[in-house]
Design a protein around this motif. Sequence first.
Motif, PDB file in Angstrom:
ATOM      1  N   LEU A 141       0.824  -1.206   0.000  1.00 44.70           N
ATOM      2  CA  LEU A 141       0.000   0.000   0.000  1.00 44.70           C
ATOM      3  C   LEU A 141       0.859   1.257   0.000  1.00 44.70           C
ATOM      4  O   LEU A 141       0.558   2.226  -0.716  1.00 44.70           O
ATOM      5  N   LEU A 142       1.940   1.249   0.768  1.00 41.16           N
ATOM      6  CA  LEU A 142       2.830   2.412   0.832  1.00 41.16           C
ATOM      7  C   LEU A 142       3.518   2.664  -0.509  1.00 41.16           C
ATOM      8  O   LEU A 142       3.678   3.814  -0.940  1.00 41.16           O
ATOM      9  N   VAL A 143       3.900   1.592  -1.186  1.00 38.37           N
ATOM     10  CA  VAL A 143       4.512   1.739  -2.513  1.00 38.37           C
ATOM     11  C   VAL A 143       3.484   2.271  -3.510  1.00 38.37           C
ATOM     12  O   VAL A 143       3.793   3.142  -4.336  1.00 38.37           O
ATOM     13  N   ALA A 144       2.254   1.776  -3.427  1.00 33.10           N
ATOM     14  CA  ALA A 144       1.192   2.274  -4.307  1.00 33.10           C
ATOM     15  C   ALA A 144       0.928   3.756  -4.055  1.00 33.10           C
ATOM     16  O   ALA A 144       0.693   4.526  -4.994  1.00 33.10           O
ATOM     17  N   MET A 145       0.982   4.154  -2.782  1.00 37.89           N
ATOM     18  CA  MET A 145       0.813   5.573  -2.440  1.00 37.89           C
ATOM     19  C   MET A 145       1.940   6.416  -3.035  1.00 37.89           C
ATOM     20  O   MET A 145       1.712   7.546  -3.486  1.00 37.89           O
ATOM     21  N   ALA A 146       3.152   5.867  -3.052  1.00 36.13           N
ATOM     22  CA  ALA A 146       4.284   6.585  -3.644  1.00 36.13           C
ATOM     23  C   ALA A 146       4.065   6.806  -5.134  1.00 36.13           C
ATOM     24  O   ALA A 146       4.295   7.902  -5.662  1.00 36.13           O
ATOM     25  N   TRP A 147       3.601   5.753  -5.840  1.00 37.65           N
ATOM     26  CA  TRP A 147       3.298   5.882  -7.267  1.00 37.65           C
ATOM     27  C   TRP A 147       2.214   6.930  -7.500  1.00 37.65           C
ATOM     28  O   TRP A 147       2.339   7.791  -8.379  1.00 37.65           O
ATOM     29  N   ALA A 148       1.130   6.843  -6.704  1.00 37.14           N
ATOM     30  CA  ALA A 148       0.011   7.768  -6.885  1.00 37.14           C
ATOM     31  C   ALA A 148       0.419   9.194  -6.572  1.00 37.14           C
ATOM     32  O   ALA A 148       0.048  10.139  -7.289  1.00 37.14           O
ATOM     33  N   GLY A 149       1.197   9.386  -5.496  1.00 37.38           N
ATOM     34  CA  GLY A 149       1.647  10.731  -5.132  1.00 37.38           C
ATOM     35  C   GLY A 149       2.568  11.332  -6.175  1.00 37.38           C
ATOM     36  O   GLY A 149       2.457  12.523  -6.509  1.00 37.38           O
ATOM     37  N   GLY A 150       3.478  10.527  -6.733  1.00 40.55           N
ATOM     38  CA  GLY A 150       4.358  11.012  -7.783  1.00 40.55           C
ATOM     39  C   GLY A 150       3.605  11.393  -9.035  1.00 40.55           C
ATOM     40  O   GLY A 150       3.899  12.409  -9.681  1.00 40.55           O
ATOM     41  N   PHE A 151       2.609  10.568  -9.381  1.00 43.58           N
ATOM     42  CA  PHE A 151       1.787  10.862 -10.556  1.00 43.58           C
ATOM     43  C   PHE A 151       1.006  12.165 -10.377  1.00 43.58           C
ATOM     44  O   PHE A 151       0.937  12.990 -11.292  1.00 43.58           O
ATOM     45  N   LEU A 152       0.425  12.360  -9.190  1.00 39.14           N
ATOM     46  CA  LEU A 152      -0.345  13.575  -8.920  1.00 39.14           C
ATOM     47  C   LEU A 152       0.540  14.805  -8.973  1.00 39.14           C
ATOM     48  O   LEU A 152       0.160  15.838  -9.562  1.00 39.14           O
ATOM     49  N   HIS A 153       1.732  14.715  -8.381  1.00 37.52           N
ATOM     50  CA  HIS A 153       2.658  15.843  -8.402  1.00 37.52           C
ATOM     51  C   HIS A 153       3.053  16.208  -9.835  1.00 37.52           C
ATOM     52  O   HIS A 153       3.015  17.385 -10.225  1.00 37.52           O
ATOM     53  N   ALA A 154       3.417  15.205 -10.633  1.00 38.10           N
ATOM     54  CA  ALA A 154       3.832  15.461 -12.015  1.00 38.10           C
ATOM     55  C   ALA A 154       2.672  15.981 -12.849  1.00 38.10           C
ATOM     56  O   ALA A 154       2.852  16.857 -13.705  1.00 38.10           O
ATOM     57  N   LEU A 155       1.473  15.451 -12.604  1.00 35.52           N
ATOM     58  CA  LEU A 155       0.305  15.890 -13.363  1.00 35.52           C
ATOM     59  C   LEU A 155      -0.004  17.358 -13.103  1.00 35.52           C
ATOM     60  O   LEU A 155      -0.315  18.116 -14.045  1.00 35.52           O
ATOM     61  N   ILE A 156       0.091  17.780 -11.852  1.00 35.10           N
ATOM     62  CA  ILE A 156      -0.142  19.185 -11.512  1.00 35.10           C
ATOM     63  C   ILE A 156       0.858  20.085 -12.224  1.00 35.10           C
ATOM     64  O   ILE A 156       0.497  21.116 -12.807  1.00 35.10           O
ATOM     65  N   GLN A 157       2.129  19.681 -12.220  1.00 41.08           N
ATOM     66  CA  GLN A 157       3.166  20.480 -12.868  1.00 41.08           C
ATOM     67  C   GLN A 157       2.927  20.586 -14.370  1.00 41.08           C
ATOM     68  O   GLN A 157       3.022  21.669 -14.955  1.00 41.08           O
ATOM     69  N   ILE A 158       2.639  19.451 -14.996  1.00 42.24           N
ATOM     70  CA  ILE A 158       2.541  19.439 -16.452  1.00 42.24           C
ATOM     71  C   ILE A 158       1.288  20.157 -16.935  1.00 42.24           C
ATOM     72  O   ILE A 158       1.286  20.779 -18.019  1.00 42.24           O
ATOM     73  N   LEU A 159       0.206  20.111 -16.161  1.00 41.91           N
ATOM     74  CA  LEU A 159      -1.033  20.772 -16.581  1.00 41.91           C
ATOM     75  C   LEU A 159      -0.865  22.288 -16.631  1.00 41.91           C
ATOM     76  O   LEU A 159      -1.498  22.960 -17.463  1.00 41.91           O
ATOM     77  N   PHE A 160      -0.026  22.823 -15.770  1.00 42.25           N
ATOM     78  CA  PHE A 160       0.202  24.263 -15.790  1.00 42.25           C
ATOM     79  C   PHE A 160       1.150  24.675 -16.912  1.00 42.25           C
ATOM     80  O   PHE A 160       1.043  25.790 -17.443  1.00 42.25           O
ATOM     81  N   ILE A 161       2.070  23.788 -17.288  1.00 44.94           N
ATOM     82  CA  ILE A 161       3.062  24.128 -18.312  1.00 44.94           C
ATOM     83  C   ILE A 161       2.521  23.904 -19.724  1.00 44.94           C
ATOM     84  O   ILE A 161       2.737  24.718 -20.630  1.00 44.94           O
ATOM     85  N   VAL A 162       1.796  22.795 -19.932  1.00 43.28           N
ATOM     86  CA  VAL A 162       1.416  22.403 -21.284  1.00 43.28           C
ATOM     87  C   VAL A 162       0.457  23.399 -21.931  1.00 43.28           C
ATOM     88  O   VAL A 162       0.398  23.504 -23.168  1.00 43.28           O
ATOM     89  N   TRP A 163      -0.301  24.161 -21.121  1.00 42.68           N
ATOM     90  CA  TRP A 163      -1.250  25.116 -21.680  1.00 42.68           C
ATOM     91  C   TRP A 163      -0.677  26.528 -21.800  1.00 42.68           C
ATOM     92  O   TRP A 163      -1.375  27.436 -22.234  1.00 42.68           O
ATOM     93  N   LEU A 164       0.594  26.701 -21.426  1.00 41.35           N
ATOM     94  CA  LEU A 164       1.195  28.026 -21.569  1.00 41.35           C
ATOM     95  C   LEU A 164       1.436  28.336 -23.046  1.00 41.35           C
ATOM     96  O   LEU A 164       1.806  27.453 -23.823  1.00 41.35           O
ATOM     97  N   PRO A 165       1.267  29.592 -23.456  1.00 43.64           N
ATOM     98  CA  PRO A 165       1.569  29.966 -24.846  1.00 43.64           C
ATOM     99  C   PRO A 165       3.069  30.167 -25.047  1.00 43.64           C
ATOM    100  O   PRO A 165       3.728  30.864 -24.269  1.00 43.64           O
ATOM    101  N   PHE A 166       3.627  29.518 -26.076  1.00 42.41           N
ATOM    102  CA  PHE A 166       5.031  29.695 -26.445  1.00 42.41           C
ATOM    103  C   PHE A 166       5.069  30.273 -27.860  1.00 42.41           C
ATOM    104  O   PHE A 166       4.771  29.582 -28.831  1.00 42.41           O
TER     105      PHE A 166
END
Length: 312
Positions: A141-166
């Motif tokens: 369960l702790l390892v699964a939480m690590a996977w889920a937490g890493g995915f959530l962190h990366a998803l938050i970062q990428i959602l803010f960057i991918v929609w920026l105008p370049f």
Amino acid sequence: MEQMNNVTEFILLGLTQNPAVQKLLFAVFTVIYFLTVAGNLLIMVTIAASRALGSPMYFFISFLSFIDGCCSSTMAPKMIFDLLTEKKTISFSGCMTQLFAEHFFGGVEIILLTVMAYDRYVAICKPLHYMITMNRQVCGLLVAMAWAGGFLHALIQILFIVWLPFCGPNVIDHFICDLFPLLKLSCSDTHILGLFVAANSGLMCMLIFSILITSYILILCSLRNHSTEGQWKALSTCASHVTVVVLFFIPCIFVYLRPMITFPIDKAVAVFYTMVTPMLNPLIYTLRNSEVKNAMRKLWSQRVILGNNSCE
């Protein structure tokens, strides 16, 4: 408002423009990457093949080796290949993928290091409850939480960057796609977003690092009630964990816990946490752990015996 994006690829300036230095770095980084993959793979195979290394601590160390290998592999091959090319480019989608992978595996490792600190706390401070508290289901369960937490962190970062105008320019003064260099290229006001990145990455790293160091201090304080042999064994184990924590968190705090500015030394720091740290982690856990070293010797001797028998 419709997103403006005229950039289909980014140009990476890399570590240096000197051809002679690039060739030298190519040789050095190729060796480092090979040692990283081989060292982490050796740790995983040794722990998987040895019954003596069946405790939760070694389960987490094996998972950490897997994450280190993956994290290094998302950035190192591209950087090594670019050292031999005159024009270093990466597509927009490739840049976003690399950014997501970097923060995904980094986020997983942050949570995993926290889990490993909790594992050591239970093992040293509450040894009678250790095998009940850290059973196989809890570890999974702790390892699964690590996977889920890493995915959530990366998803938050990428959602803010991918929609920026370049709109251009598209030159990144780095050898990888990272948050602050990308924010500087956007043709919109990214000041608020820069503060969010500092909070989501830098402040969280600082907070978790402080919690981890405090937890290890509490563990060391509790050793007064243990025997001398138990104290030395716990000290050796905790020293390895603390070393890995410091090597991982200090560069992250330096890079992300600040306003949206970049420094020339950022490249050297990025080399450290993408290339050097994943290579050092297997050495740290191997050289300071007699159980791992004995398991490796036993595994190697078994391979030699099997090889001799097959030759006969």
